[in-house]
Write an enzyme that holds these catalytic residues in place. Structure first.
Site, short mmCIF file in Angstrom:
data_model
loop_
_atom_site.label_atom_id
_atom_site.label_comp_id
_atom_site.label_asym_id
_atom_site.label_seq_id
_atom_site.Cartn_x
_atom_site.Cartn_y
_atom_site.Cartn_z
N GLY A 1 0.81 -1.22 0.00
CA GLY A 1 0.00 0.00 0.00
C GLY A 1 0.85 1.26 0.00
O GLY A 1 1.77 1.43 -0.78
N GLY A 2 0.50 2.14 0.93
CA GLY A 2 1.20 3.42 1.01
C GLY A 2 2.68 3.27 1.30
O GLY A 2 3.49 4.14 0.95
N GLY B 1 18.77 9.11 -34.22
CA GLY B 1 18.20 9.94 -33.16
C GLY B 1 18.96 9.75 -31.86
O GLY B 1 19.06 10.66 -31.03
N ALA B 2 19.50 8.54 -31.67
CA ALA B 2 20.21 8.26 -30.42
C ALA B 2 21.47 9.12 -30.30
O ALA B 2 21.89 9.46 -29.20
CB ALA B 2 20.56 6.78 -30.35
C1 HXC Z 1 -2.87 -3.25 10.57
C2 HXC Z 1 -1.42 -4.91 9.97
C3 HXC Z 1 -1.33 -4.40 8.64
C4 HXC Z 1 -2.10 -3.23 8.34
C5 HXC Z 1 -0.09 -6.13 8.77
N1 HXC Z 1 -0.64 -5.99 9.98
N2 HXC Z 1 -0.51 -5.18 7.93
N3 HXC Z 1 -2.18 -4.34 10.90
N4 HXC Z 1 -2.85 -2.70 9.35
N5 HXC Z 1 -2.07 -2.68 7.13
C6 HXC Z 1 -0.43 -6.82 11.16
C7 HXC Z 1 -1.04 -8.19 11.01
O1 HXC Z 1 -2.39 -8.18 11.36
C8 HXC Z 1 -0.20 -9.01 11.99
O2 HXC Z 1 -0.68 -8.76 13.29
C9 HXC Z 1 1.15 -8.37 11.88
O3 HXC Z 1 0.94 -7.07 11.33
C10 HXC Z 1 2.07 -9.13 10.95
O4 HXC Z 1 1.39 -9.34 9.72
P1 HXC Z 1 1.39 -10.74 8.97
O5 HXC Z 1 0.34 -10.69 7.94
O6 HXC Z 1 1.35 -11.84 9.98
O7 HXC Z 1 2.87 -10.71 8.32
P2 HXC Z 1 3.33 -11.34 6.94
O8 HXC Z 1 2.78 -12.72 6.79
O9 HXC Z 1 4.82 -11.16 6.90
O10 HXC Z 1 2.66 -10.47 5.80
C11 HXC Z 1 2.96 -9.10 5.68
C12 HXC Z 1 1.98 -8.40 4.69
C13 HXC Z 1 0.53 -8.67 5.17
C14 HXC Z 1 2.20 -9.00 3.30
C15 HXC Z 1 2.35 -6.93 4.65
O11 HXC Z 1 0.42 -8.34 6.53
C16 HXC Z 1 -0.47 -7.87 4.42
O12 HXC Z 1 -0.84 -8.26 3.29
N6 HXC Z 1 -0.95 -6.79 5.05
C17 HXC Z 1 -1.95 -5.93 4.43
C18 HXC Z 1 -1.33 -5.22 3.25
C19 HXC Z 1 -2.24 -4.27 2.57
O13 HXC Z 1 -3.14 -4.66 1.80
N7 HXC Z 1 -2.04 -2.96 2.86
C20 HXC Z 1 -2.71 -1.96 2.16
C21 HXC Z 1 -3.27 -1.02 3.07
S1 HXC Z 1 -4.00 0.24 2.12
P3 HXC Z 1 -0.63 -9.86 14.47
O14 HXC Z 1 -1.38 -9.22 15.59
O15 HXC Z 1 -1.28 -11.09 13.90
O16 HXC Z 1 0.85 -10.07 14.73
C22 HXC Z 1 -2.84 1.44 1.92
C23 HXC Z 1 -3.37 2.59 1.12
C24 HXC Z 1 -2.41 3.70 1.03
O17 HXC Z 1 -1.75 1.40 2.38
C25 HXC Z 1 -2.68 4.57 -0.17
C26 HXC Z 1 -1.99 4.06 -1.42
C27 HXC Z 1 -2.06 5.00 -2.56
#
Ligand code: HXC
Length: 522
Positions: A183-184, A418-419
């Site tokens: 994400g961000g 051109g290059a």
């Molecule tokens: C809150 C989060 C989190 C998030 C991870 N965690 N991402 N908590 N918000 N965005 C927490 C998990 O719940 C977990 O908590 C701990 O962090 C570790 O995560 P895991 O998933 O167990 O780790 P891993 O298997 O290594 O996977 C990492 C990951 C995955 C690939 C990053 O966590 C994931 O897919 N997270 C979401 C990613 C996502 O879609 N983000 C987009 C957000 S939108 P516990 O308590 O179980 O330890 C965004 C928009 C911005 O960012 C604007 C863009 C233009």
């Protein structure tokens, strides 16, 4: 609390070792007693958020800010998950005695996710970095916007994106991806000047593998979706991959040493013992006698720049062009060089974009550009045309044309079509344009030209035409007679000429016409 003992010793010892496990152990031995969680991390050759900062900064120079800040979310049980600092470390430090602002995500705290509160911490140092003109470095290890905070975290990201954008071209901004970032946590790095990754531990994607499969996409691993290899070779998102966290920190310090603090400063000059008179006669034999034979342009670059000073950017992406930083008599320069060893050094979509970005960085931060040219032209083909080679090639043309920093160009062999124009030619305000004696400056190679112009003639007549064309254009002389190259030089003079030119051009002042901003063909 980490004991800050023997950090310089740790860093030196670490850099001297080649085994990554040894490096991590050495680092630990010199620096601090580890907790069991840290040890678990270290076995994966990863450092904690604070260890990264400590290793990057000069010993004892880091000053943390807002370490007691807590998030303000009371939904989804978040009131029980408050941690001082809210999972981000922010502050300022020094690298080789020069200032830097940094933030570092702690993945152990809610996945390093961004809240409204820790976003405000980042915004605070971003504002100060921009105000006083100091680079910003981010160690990213975050799952993106904190899901429990909803739009509050999205607002936090937007605040950061805005500052990344406003600071672009004002202060150098560098991102290192040091864990699974989504994400961000990848979009902010994407706006910065360089994004590096760490082998085996870092990933970048807009949405993670689980979301990809949930929305009906195929099952992919983190590695396949956004591992360091993918971004270093395919997407071009990454500027390079470091073997582990420790190597990342030492290489990042090296990169920092080439950069001015901000766009108001000249490129730094470090003391150099490398003489401009150093014997570089090896350059005489770099270009093979056979015009189509490949050679490695690094063999031309390395003798010209100060010894061991080359720092390559995107070494695994678009290998038909070489980009990087180097020093010449201690002065920072940016290198752009066609690579005849890969696809004959042709310009295609990826190499044009890669080089254009480097040229724009150099120009934004007052770093002279040293260009080595051996290019047969733009890559012909349906794929390239459909992919927009016109638009992308124009980026490099635009970037070189717009650049007002000192520009020195050395044509080692081919400069076709051109290059030729694009690669920092005299016509695009090149300051010193040289050709080596066997340079060929022409619209195209002799056989192609004859085929186009004399297709109806017999084979014998065409062979004669090829000779005639080669005599006229497969030489630097016709360009030199018109002043399009300033001098045809012996290759062994190149370092001396470049040293003299950079010294003289350090006084260069050139301004483009006033405008709000240009409209580079994005
Ligand atoms: C809150 C989060 C989190 C998030 C991870 N965690 N991402 N908590 N918000 N965005 C927490 C998990 O719940 C977990 O908590 C701990 O962090 C570790 O995560 P895991 O998933 O167990 O780790 P891993 O298997 O290594 O996977 C990492 C990951 C995955 C690939 C990053 O966590 C994931 O897919 N997270 C979401 C990613 C996502 O879609 N983000 C987009 C957000 S939108 P516990 O308590 O179980 O330890 C965004 C928009 C911005 O960012 C604007 C863009 C233009």
């Amino acid at each position: 609390m980490m004991r800050r003992l023997g950090f310089a010793a740790a860093a030196t010892a670490c850099a001297a070792r080649c085994s990554t496990t040894d490096m991590v152990q050495e680092f630990n031995r010199h620096t601090h007693k580890t907790t069991s969680a840290e040890e678990k991390r270290h076995t994966k050759e990863r450092l904690t958020a604070m260890e990264r900062i400590q290793l990057f900064c000069d010993p004892g120079s880091f000053r943390e800010r807002d370490s007691l800040v807590e998030h303000e979310c009371y939904m989804f049980g978040m009131e029980k998950k408050k941690v001082a600092g809210d999972g981000f470390i922010t502050g300022s430090g020094k690298v080789f005695g020069r200032p830097v602002f940094l933030f570092s995500h702690d993945f152990a705290v809610l996945g390093g996710s961004l809240s409204g509160t820790n976003a405000a911490k980042v915004v605070k140092i971003m504002d100060e970095a921009a105000k006083i003109g100091v680079p910003l470095i981010g160690f990213n290890d975050s799952g993106g916007a904190r899901i429990q905070e909803g739009v509050n975290s999205l607002a936090g990201y937007a605040d950061i994106f805005l500052r990344n954008t406003l600071s672009s071209g004002v202060i150098p901004q560098i991102s290192v991806i040091m864990g699974p970032c989504a994400g961000g946590a990848v979009y902010s790095p994407a706006i910065t000047d360089f994004t590096f990754m760490v082998d085996n531990s870092s990933y970048m994607f807009v949405t993670g593998p689980e979301v990809v499969s949930a929305v009906g996409g195929k099952l992919v691993t983190k590695e396949e979706l956004g591992g360091p290899r993918v971004h270093a070779t395919k997407s071009g998102v990454s500027a390079g991959t470091f073997a582990n966290d420790i190597v990342a920190m030492s290489q990042l310090r090296r990169l920092y040493s080439y950069l001015p603090l901000c766009n108001r400063d000249a490129a730094p000059i470090v003391p150099s013992v490398d003489s401009r008179m150093r014997d570089v006669s090896s350059l005489k034999t770099v270009v093979p006698l056979e015009a189509k034979e490949a050679y490695d342009m690094r063999d031309a670059i390395f003798p010209v720049v100060d010894m061991n000073s080359f720092f390559e950017i995107q070494p695994q992406f678009a290998k038909n062009i070489i980009c990087g930083f180097a020093r010449v008599e201690g002065r920072s320069v940016c290198i752009i060089a066609n690579q005849p060893k890969v696809q004959a050094g042709v310009l295609d979509i990826d190499s044009s974009v890669k080089a254009a970005r480097m040229v724009r960085f150099a120009d934004a931060f007052n770093i002279p550009i040293l260009t080595f040219v051996d290019v047969p032209g733009f890559l012909p083909g349906v794929q390239q045309e459909y992919g927009g080679i016109i638009r992308h090639g124009a980026k490099l043309l635009y970037a070189f044309a717009e650049a007002t920093v000192p520009k020195i160009t050395v044509i080692t062999r081919k400069a076709y079509g051109g290059a030729y124009d694009v690669m920092s030619s005299k016509h695009l305000r090149g300051d010193s344009n040289y050709a080596w004696p066997r340079a060929e400056i022409a619209v195209m190679g002799a056989p192609g030209a004859v085929k186009l112009l004399y297709s109806k003639e017999s084979a014998e007549q065409q062979a004669e035409r090829v000779k005639e064309y080669e005599k006229a254009f497969c030489t630097p002389l016709s360009a030199a007679r018109k002043g399009f190259v300033d001098a045809v030089i012996d290759p062994s003079e190149t370092r001396l000429r470049v040293c003299e030119d950079l010294e003289r051009l350090s006084r260069k002042q050139l301004r483009n016409p006033w405008k709000k901003h240009g409209n580079i063909p994005l």
